[in-house]
Write a protein that holds these residues in place. Sequence first.
Motif, PDB file in Angstrom:
ATOM      1  N   ASP A  42      63.883 -35.157   7.053  1.00  0.00           N
ATOM      2  CA  ASP A  42      63.744 -35.594   8.442  1.00  0.00           C
ATOM      3  C   ASP A  42      63.910 -34.382   9.370  1.00  0.00           C
ATOM      4  O   ASP A  42      63.179 -33.422   9.260  1.00  0.00           O
ATOM      5  CB  ASP A  42      64.739 -36.711   8.762  1.00  0.00           C
ATOM      6  CG  ASP A  42      64.493 -37.958   7.915  1.00  0.00           C
ATOM      7  OD1 ASP A  42      63.316 -38.206   7.601  1.00  0.00           O
ATOM      8  OD2 ASP A  42      65.451 -38.661   7.577  1.00  0.00           O
ATOM      9  N   SER A  43      64.911 -34.407  10.238  1.00  0.00           N
ATOM     10  CA  SER A  43      65.091 -33.303  11.184  1.00  0.00           C
ATOM     11  C   SER A  43      66.100 -32.259  10.694  1.00  0.00           C
ATOM     12  O   SER A  43      66.476 -31.357  11.439  1.00  0.00           O
ATOM     13  CB  SER A  43      65.571 -33.850  12.532  1.00  0.00           C
ATOM     14  OG  SER A  43      66.820 -34.509  12.383  1.00  0.00           O
ATOM     15  N   VAL A  44      66.506 -32.371   9.426  1.00  0.00           N
ATOM     16  CA  VAL A  44      67.509 -31.467   8.865  1.00  0.00           C
ATOM     17  C   VAL A  44      66.858 -30.578   7.812  1.00  0.00           C
ATOM     18  O   VAL A  44      66.110 -31.058   6.962  1.00  0.00           O
ATOM     19  CB  VAL A  44      68.676 -32.250   8.231  1.00  0.00           C
ATOM     20  CG1 VAL A  44      69.722 -31.283   7.679  1.00  0.00           C
ATOM     21  CG2 VAL A  44      69.302 -33.193   9.241  1.00  0.00           C
ATOM     22  N   SER A  45      67.138 -29.286   7.860  1.00  0.00           N
ATOM     23  CA  SER A  45      66.680 -28.362   6.831  1.00  0.00           C
ATOM     24  C   SER A  45      67.884 -27.682   6.203  1.00  0.00           C
ATOM     25  O   SER A  45      68.846 -27.335   6.886  1.00  0.00           O
ATOM     26  CB  SER A  45      65.727 -27.318   7.413  1.00  0.00           C
ATOM     27  OG  SER A  45      66.342 -26.590   8.459  1.00  0.00           O
ATOM     28  N   VAL A  46      67.821 -27.505   4.882  1.00  0.00           N
ATOM     29  CA  VAL A  46      68.884 -26.865   4.120  1.00  0.00           C
ATOM     30  C   VAL A  46      68.327 -25.579   3.525  1.00  0.00           C
ATOM     31  O   VAL A  46      67.249 -25.574   2.923  1.00  0.00           O
ATOM     32  CB  VAL A  46      69.402 -27.791   3.002  1.00  0.00           C
ATOM     33  CG1 VAL A  46      70.478 -27.093   2.180  1.00  0.00           C
ATOM     34  CG2 VAL A  46      69.942 -29.085   3.595  1.00  0.00           C
ATOM     35  N   PHE A  47      69.053 -24.467   3.666  1.00  0.00           N
ATOM     36  CA  PHE A  47      68.552 -23.182   3.190  1.00  0.00           C
ATOM     37  C   PHE A  47      69.727 -22.251   2.906  1.00  0.00           C
ATOM     38  O   PHE A  47      70.869 -22.514   3.295  1.00  0.00           O
ATOM     39  CB  PHE A  47      67.624 -22.552   4.235  1.00  0.00           C
ATOM     40  CG  PHE A  47      68.289 -22.261   5.556  1.00  0.00           C
ATOM     41  CD1 PHE A  47      68.771 -20.994   5.847  1.00  0.00           C
ATOM     42  CD2 PHE A  47      68.460 -23.269   6.501  1.00  0.00           C
ATOM     43  CE1 PHE A  47      69.383 -20.734   7.060  1.00  0.00           C
ATOM     44  CE2 PHE A  47      69.077 -23.017   7.716  1.00  0.00           C
ATOM     45  CZ  PHE A  47      69.541 -21.740   7.993  1.00  0.00           C
ATOM     46  N   GLU A  48      69.436 -21.150   2.213  1.00  0.00           N
ATOM     47  CA  GLU A  48      70.443 -20.131   1.961  1.00  0.00           C
ATOM     48  C   GLU A  48      70.262 -18.991   2.952  1.00  0.00           C
ATOM     49  O   GLU A  48      69.148 -18.542   3.194  1.00  0.00           O
ATOM     50  CB  GLU A  48      70.321 -19.574   0.540  1.00  0.00           C
ATOM     51  CG  GLU A  48      71.344 -18.488   0.238  1.00  0.00           C
ATOM     52  CD  GLU A  48      71.220 -17.912  -1.159  1.00  0.00           C
ATOM     53  OE1 GLU A  48      72.065 -17.078  -1.534  1.00  0.00           O
ATOM     54  OE2 GLU A  48      70.272 -18.297  -1.882  1.00  0.00           O
ATOM     55  N   GLN A  49      71.368 -18.548   3.507  1.00  0.00           N
ATOM     56  CA  GLN A  49      71.322 -17.379   4.379  1.00  0.00           C
ATOM     57  C   GLN A  49      71.322 -16.141   3.489  1.00  0.00           C
ATOM     58  O   GLN A  49      72.353 -15.718   2.964  1.00  0.00           O
ATOM     59  CB  GLN A  49      72.529 -17.351   5.321  1.00  0.00           C
ATOM     60  CG  GLN A  49      72.499 -16.193   6.299  1.00  0.00           C
ATOM     61  CD  GLN A  49      73.636 -16.272   7.295  1.00  0.00           C
ATOM     62  OE1 GLN A  49      74.190 -17.340   7.545  1.00  0.00           O
ATOM     63  NE2 GLN A  49      73.981 -15.147   7.879  1.00  0.00           N
ATOM     64  N   THR A  50      70.123 -15.589   3.272  1.00  0.00           N
ATOM     65  CA  THR A  50      69.974 -14.458   2.363  1.00  0.00           C
ATOM     66  C   THR A  50      70.237 -13.155   3.099  1.00  0.00           C
ATOM     67  O   THR A  50      69.664 -12.883   4.138  1.00  0.00           O
ATOM     68  CB  THR A  50      68.569 -14.435   1.759  1.00  0.00           C
ATOM     69  OG1 THR A  50      67.601 -14.415   2.817  1.00  0.00           O
ATOM     70  CG2 THR A  50      68.329 -15.669   0.905  1.00  0.00           C
ATOM     71  N   GLU A  51      71.106 -12.363   2.538  1.00  0.00           N
ATOM     72  CA  GLU A  51      71.459 -11.095   3.147  1.00  0.00           C
ATOM     73  C   GLU A  51      72.192 -10.239   2.124  1.00  0.00           C
ATOM     74  O   GLU A  51      72.499 -10.680   1.014  1.00  0.00           O
ATOM     75  CB  GLU A  51      72.375 -11.301   4.361  1.00  0.00           C
ATOM     76  CG  GLU A  51      73.631 -12.061   4.027  1.00  0.00           C
ATOM     77  CD  GLU A  51      74.481 -12.326   5.250  1.00  0.00           C
ATOM     78  OE1 GLU A  51      75.660 -12.649   5.055  1.00  0.00           O
ATOM     79  OE2 GLU A  51      73.976 -12.202   6.375  1.00  0.00           O
TER      80      GLU A  51
END
Length: 241
Positions: A42-51
């Motif tokens: 829906d309006s939520v996205s899940v991701f990894e903060q790559t750094e």
Amino acid sequence: MKIRILMLLFLGLNLEALGQNLKFGIATGREYSFSNSVVQIDSVSVFEQTEKGDYFLIPSFKIEWALSERFRSSFGVQYYRSYLSLLARYTSESFPKHSPIITKGGLTTTYNFEFPVGISYVLVKKNQFKLILELAAVPVWSIQDFEPFKLEVPQGIDWTQEILDVINAVETIPNPFYMNYQYGISMEYKRFGLTLFRSENMSRSISTDYELYGQSYNFQRRIQSTRLGLYYSLGLKKEKD
């Protein structure tokens, strides 16, 4: 604590029964994470903060057996602590126009135990100096110290029970067991050595699926690191004629 106990146990054993050489070392490295996966719900996205991660210390020990004058086999244990940042970003019509997007999440500490099984080749051997090429397959056991959010919800327009569930479900992503390989070069003089090596994942992803409310979503991530270390060798036992 576990790694110290293992090292003490090996120190208490007879070196000749263990193998022909025992090395203790300390290295430093920096882990890089790579992830192109974004789970959209829906309006939520899940991701990894790559750094680029922080530098970490890697205590280790390794047992070696001489296969020939130039080739050696080995088994070792390496340990380091790293951090994983998995986030949820979402929007809502109730959010103010000047801040339509909110990102929440946190760092998860992971404790990584590596068990390299390798082979090495003495490329140069002159007097007490050696130049050695090394290659190893590395099973990894990664223990995450995930602390779920435990807020009383709802708390304002940016917290709902659904958002809490989405954020807390990121603990399903990291895989506790995966395979790496490492390759590098070492220089030895007498009993001291300097080593430089690279660690990479064997598979295309070291994560499991992201699971929420009984649904599974594909999530791929990879890591790699370059490490520089020093070690001390207890020395080869005399070979039998």
